[in-house]
Design a protein around this motif. Structure first.
Motif: not given
Length: 383
Positions: A43-46, A54-57
């Protein structure tokens, strides 16, 4: 600088890339940089946030051959994320599809391709090397070479962690190659952590007394690591000197490797040790580290062994070979079981404890980010 890493190989489940990402997120902010990891995800998420990192997907499909990983299927979604982040510098850390996506992103930021993988060595040379010469194999895989050559013209750096890979890429016409070796986690590994009682327990697990030699093998249980060859080489060497082999790893080849061990009491396979302090004690308490993969881009486990004062027995190709230099171990002809056994015997009989000359990840990132800063100041050199 704000540095965005387009990291297709990242997985929360672990692996060498995750270790590298964790170090980057720790060290980058200490050096005054903001670090953002863009990774494929469900999903779109931190999914992780730290001071300055930070890691953002980005919602992406799972990779069919290893569902632990995803892949960037839609260029538009990735480009929208890059545009929103407005980075000062962009990294692509996979030589596959994401390298092309980052190369073709229309943003103005300079960019680098960090070679966290050596696909030709891991697959093509390993599969076909007993039949064809490397020159013939390279011709057969000309599409991949052209992929690298074409995209390298749009990158300001193609970063390699070992000299052998840099040389091969440069000779193959890949532009802007630079060697910036990685390093080990600062303050974690040391010969002072050697624990004789721990060593004795590990040898007892192998059904051997303290007078035997204790070898350690660490890494993913994957075909390119050549663990069956390592097991066979240790078995050959054991015919002349008592040797126990403790393997730490997990992966899709676990059943194959257990079948290959075939109940040999002197070879034990254990799950990876996740506790870094405990792992560092295990590393320092062995007598040598043995490795089988000639396709390593750096070989973090060999670097950690060197930092622990442990001699290494490694192939003479790929990133692992660099860690045997300066009397820190022995190399053997890659993929040659008899040569590996001979090198193991040399190390076991001498039991050398090499002087510690370990580069840290702090040094790696200082050098890497300094190269990025120079690029920003001097203007892009990508064509």
């Amino acid at each position: 600088m704000k540095i965005v890493d387009v990291c297709a190989f990242y997985s929360p489940q672990g692996g060498g890339v995750r270790t590298y990402v964790e170090q980057k997120m720790r060290i980058g902010p200490m050096l005054g940089h903001e670090i953002v990891i863009l990774a494929p995800g469900d999903e779109d998420a931190v999914i992780e946030r730290r001071p300055g990192a930070r890691i953002v997907t980005i919602k992406s499909p799972r990779f069919p051959l290893d569902r632990k990983y995803g892949y960037f299927a839609e260029a538009e979604r990735l480009y929208a994320a890059l545009d929103a982040e407005a980075p000062d510098f962009v990294e692509a850390t996979s030589p596959w599809r994401s390298a092309g996506l980052v190369a073709n992103w229309p943003g103005a930021a300079p960019r680098s391709l960090v070679m966290h993988a050596d696909p030709l060595s891991a697959y093509a040379y390993r599969w076909l090397g007993n039949i064809f010469s490397r020159r013939t194999i390279d011709r057969q895989f000309s599409i991949f070479w052209e992929h690298l050559r074409r995209h390298s013209r749009k990158f300001d750096h193609v970063v390699c962690a070992n000299r052998d890979l840099s040389r091969r890429l440069d000779e193959g016409g890949v532009r802007h190659t630079v060697t910036i070796p990685m390093g080990v986690e600062a303050g974690c590994f040391s010969p002072a952590l050697r624990d004789r009682s721990l060593r004795a327990r590990l040898l007892a697990d192998c059904g051997l007394p303290e007078s035997a030699a204790l070898l350690l093998a660490v890494g993913r249980l994957a075909p390119e690591k050549r663990w069956p060859m390592v097991i066979d080489a240790v078995g050959l060497a054991s015919q002349q000197s008592p040797i126990g082999l403790v393997m730490l790893g997990e992966g899709r080849e676990q059943r194959t490797i257990l079948r290959h061990i075939a109940g040999n009491p002197h070879v034990r396979l254990f799950a990876p040790e996740r506790d870094r302090a405990a792992f560092a004690r295990i590393m320092a308490s062995a007598d040598a580290l043995v490795h089988g993969c000639e396709a390593e881009t750096f070989c973090m486990t060999a670097a950690e062994a060197r930092a622990s004062g442990l001699p290494v027995v490694v192939p003479d190709a790929g990133g692992a070979a660099d860690h045997a230099s300066g009397g820190a171990g022995r190399t053997y002809a890659a993929a040659d079981c008899n040569a590996a056994a001979a090198a193991i015997l040399e190390v076991v009989r001498e039991r050398p404890r090499p002087a510690v000359q370990a580069r840290s990840m702090d040094e790696h990132f200082r050098e890497l980010f300094a190269a990025y800063a120079l690029c920003r100041e001097g203007g892009r050199r990508a064509a």
